[in-house]
Design an enzyme around this catalytic site. Structure first.
Site, mmCIF file in Angstrom:
data_model
loop_
_atom_site.group_PDB
_atom_site.id
_atom_site.type_symbol
_atom_site.label_atom_id
_atom_site.label_comp_id
_atom_site.label_asym_id
_atom_site.label_seq_id
_atom_site.Cartn_x
_atom_site.Cartn_y
_atom_site.Cartn_z
ATOM 1 N N GLN A 78 1.396 10.090 4.529
ATOM 2 C CA GLN A 78 1.801 8.715 4.812
ATOM 3 C C GLN A 78 1.201 8.256 6.130
ATOM 4 O OE1 GLN A 78 5.978 7.849 4.495
ATOM 5 N NE2 GLN A 78 5.603 5.675 4.692
ATOM 6 N N PHE A 79 0.037 7.582 6.032
ATOM 7 C CA PHE A 79 -0.634 7.106 7.233
ATOM 8 C C PHE A 79 0.178 6.041 7.963
ATOM 9 C CE2 PHE A 79 -1.972 3.839 4.286
ATOM 10 C CZ PHE A 79 -2.126 2.699 5.072
ATOM 11 N N THR A 80 1.106 5.382 7.263
ATOM 12 C CA THR A 80 1.884 4.318 7.900
ATOM 13 C C THR A 80 2.841 4.839 8.970
ATOM 14 O OG1 THR A 80 3.561 4.333 6.154
ATOM 15 C CG2 THR A 80 1.711 2.802 5.886
#
Length: 147
Positions: A78-80
């Site tokens: 999850q890059f967010t």
């Protein structure tokens, strides 16, 4: 690296209608990678995740790890987690690592958790995923390898 750990009764990730990972009791782990991260960060967090005592013992105290209870891990990239929304209304993701680095370190993290004796189910790196979870407690822990 950052991880969000959620103690769960069950969790599942689906990509394009197909289940790619599913667990019963254990940990749902969201994994984010930034530019400066290395295998050392992945190792630190893999060891923390597998040894973190957030499951209750016979006396109701958080004294047991996912290893102790025979649980599993569902790991989702999850890059967010590196989203910055301090300015404006649209988050910036400049602190998130490029996919080439992020995927390598995400896979390394999963490999290290497996090496610690746990079954790891996953999503698909970079895919649009639907994640379902029954958070037990709820218990949610945030860890950052840089803190």
């Amino acid at each position: 690296m950052k991880v969000v750990i959620q103690r769960c009764k069950r969790a599942k990730v689906t990509v394009e209608g197909k289940v790619t990972g599913e667990i019963g009791q254990g940990l749902m782990v969201l994994v984010g990678v930034t530019h400066e991260d290395t295998e050392k960060d992945a190792k630190f967090l893999a060891d923390k995740v597998t040894g973190l005592r957030i499951f209750e013992d016979e006396e109701g105290k958080m004294n047991r790890s996912v290893q102790d209870i025979g649980g599993k891990v569902l790991s989702v990239s999850q890059f967010t987690l590196y989203g910055d929304a301090r300015k404006g209304r649209r988050p910036s993701f400049v602190e998130a690592a490029r996919p080439e680095l992020a995927e390598v370190l995400y896979e390394k993290f999963n490999e290290l958790v497996r090496a610690n004796g746990l079954e790891v189910q996953t999503g698909i790196f970079g895919a649009d995923m639907d994640v379902e979870l029954v958070n037990a407690g709820p218990v949610t822990i945030l860890l950052d390898s840089r803190s």
